[in-house]
Motif scaffolding. Structure first.
Motif, mmCIF file in Angstrom:
data_model
loop_
_atom_site.group_PDB
_atom_site.id
_atom_site.type_symbol
_atom_site.label_atom_id
_atom_site.label_comp_id
_atom_site.label_asym_id
_atom_site.label_seq_id
_atom_site.Cartn_x
_atom_site.Cartn_y
_atom_site.Cartn_z
ATOM 1 N N LYS A 279 -0.213 4.183 -4.805
ATOM 2 C CA LYS A 279 -0.641 5.518 -5.246
ATOM 3 C C LYS A 279 -2.151 5.667 -5.127
ATOM 4 O O LYS A 279 -2.660 6.743 -4.781
ATOM 5 C CB LYS A 279 -0.186 5.763 -6.683
ATOM 6 N N GLU A 280 -2.886 4.580 -5.415
ATOM 7 C CA GLU A 280 -4.340 4.604 -5.265
ATOM 8 C C GLU A 280 -4.740 4.859 -3.816
ATOM 9 O O GLU A 280 -5.830 5.354 -3.530
ATOM 10 C CB GLU A 280 -4.931 3.270 -5.731
ATOM 11 N N LEU A 281 -3.848 4.514 -2.885
ATOM 12 C CA LEU A 281 -4.109 4.686 -1.452
ATOM 13 C C LEU A 281 -3.487 5.971 -0.912
ATOM 14 O O LEU A 281 -3.482 6.197 0.310
ATOM 15 C CB LEU A 281 -3.553 3.479 -0.679
ATOM 16 N N GLY A 282 -2.954 6.793 -1.788
ATOM 17 C CA GLY A 282 -2.365 8.062 -1.350
ATOM 18 C C GLY A 282 -0.969 7.921 -0.784
ATOM 19 O O GLY A 282 -0.492 8.815 -0.066
ATOM 20 N N ILE A 283 -0.283 6.825 -1.108
ATOM 21 C CA ILE A 283 1.064 6.566 -0.597
ATOM 22 C C ILE A 283 2.064 6.708 -1.743
ATOM 23 O O ILE A 283 1.882 6.134 -2.814
ATOM 24 C CB ILE A 283 1.163 5.161 0.009
ATOM 25 N N THR A 284 3.117 7.485 -1.523
ATOM 26 C CA THR A 284 4.114 7.723 -2.571
ATOM 27 C C THR A 284 5.510 7.356 -2.087
ATOM 28 O O THR A 284 5.814 7.427 -0.893
ATOM 29 C CB THR A 284 4.112 9.196 -3.007
ATOM 30 N N GLY B 63 2.779 8.941 3.494
ATOM 31 C CA GLY B 63 1.360 8.609 3.472
ATOM 32 C C GLY B 63 1.004 7.275 4.071
ATOM 33 O O GLY B 63 -0.162 6.859 4.014
#
Length: 363
Positions: free
Chosen positions: A146-151, A212
């Motif tokens: 999530k910190e990397l914009g991946i969900t 993402g």
């Protein structure tokens, strides 16, 4: 026992038995500085704990997690994170009648053949309760992503013969099966009620969509990203098949329809379709990663089944105790967790793939 550790750069070691004092995991490779609390992990564990509906085991477990190490003042320290969940509601007496008997559909015979000894109370390490450690670790992996914009979005796409015809993610949490189609969820209730009246169980399919993910994650040949996902999902006890993208359908397709074309969109290379499920040649292509896990019916059923004892006596057995009539709903978060763990490990390994990456970090 070996092979209780998964991953290379981001490693997860699970431990504990279904009817032991506790279960848990040791997660190593978590970068220092990640904000992490027990509440972050509990959200995931609550999704898999028993007793959520009449379609899960009535075993009463709060599955409350405790962080024993690796976190200080709410942030990870870069050292191994040890997690523990205590068992509170074991009823080992339920398993006394199968101490010397191999249950159909279970790992009893294989486990006994390998070790010459087994923990018959709920299957020991072969129990689905082992997944507590996976889910706790998966919560950490998902927070990193999530910190990397991946969900990740994971749900049930079918229960038995009942399949979702629509996709409405907003209703996933509004039904007992985590299905994105309320019409299908209602039909699944009817089907499962029929199974339960006959002392039978059901299987199903779980889908996981990952958005993402940048292109370039994974390695060719033996380190393919899709191969890593397949290993991770197949390591879940009840999963018997894994698909990526169109999966088994590709065997009946033509190249002209299976191939994903490329085009420029907003200055970026994107695909016109996504039959490959976000992975080409074992490397992510920037598209949505689509995984599908096929889960077998719960093997513990109250119907008479043919089996043998350790001494070779042919007998008939009916499994007693508290068991899920369908594993699928509680396995949704397990699939999501293993997918998250696999992706974090692959991304951490990828950080040294190019010299310019190394220079960007150190210079």
């Amino acid at each position: 026992m070996s092979q209780s550790t998964f991953g290379k750069k981001f490693t997860v070691t699970t431990w504990g038995e279904s009817h032991g004092k506790a279960l848990g995991a040791v997660v190593d490779g978590v970068p220092a500085g990640l904000f992490l609390t027990e509440a972050d992990i509990q959200v995931y564990l609550d999704r898999r704990k028993p007793g959520q509906s009449r379609y899960t085991t009535s075993r009463s477990e709060g599955d409350q997690v405790e962080i024993l190490s690796g976190v200080f003042e709410g942030r990870t320290t870069g050292t191994p994170i040890s997690l523990i969940v205590y068992n509170k509601d074991q009823r080992s007496q339920d398993y006394g009648n199968i101490a010397q008997t191999y249950r159909p559909g279970h790992a009893d015979f294989g486990f006994d053949s390998k070790y010459g000894f087994r923990d018959y109370r709920g299957g020991g390490r072969s129990s689905g309760r082992e997944t507590i450690g996976r889910v706790a670790a998966g919560a950490i992996a998902a927070k990193i992503l999530k910190e990397l914009g991946i969900t990740l979005q994971t749900y049930t796409s079918s229960i038995g013969p009942v399949s979702c015809q629509g996709f409405h993610p907003e209703v996933i949490s509004e039904n007992s099966f985590y299905m994105p189609d309320m019409v299908a969820a209602k039909k699944a209730v009817q089907y499962l009620e029929q199974c339960m009246r006959k002392n039978d169980s059901a299987g199903g399919v779980i889908e996981c969509r990952i958005n993402g993910v940048p292109a370039g994650i994974g390695d060719p040949v033996f380190g393919k990203l899709d191969a890593a996902f397949a290993q991770a999902l197949m390591s879940i006890g009840a999963v018997k098949a894994v698909e990526v993208g169109d999966g088994v359908k590709v065997s009946s397709m033509k190249g002209s329809t299976d191939n994903d074309g490329f085009h420029m969109e907003d200055g970026k290379i994107t695909k016109t379709t996504n039959h490959a499920g976000g992975i080409l040649g074992g490397i992510s292509d920037g598209g949505q990663i689509l995984l599908r896990a096929h889960v077998k019916p719960t093997p513990s059923i109250s119907q008479a089944q043919q089996t043998v004892t350790r001494t070779g006596e042919n007998i008939s057995i009916e499994i007693k105790g508290r068991h899920d009539p369908v594993i699928v709903p509680r396995a949704v978060v397990v699939v999501e967790s293993m997918a998250a763990i696999t992706l974090v490990d692959a991304m951490f390994s990828n950080m040294s793939a190019r010299m310019d990456y190394v220079k960007d970090f150190y210079l």
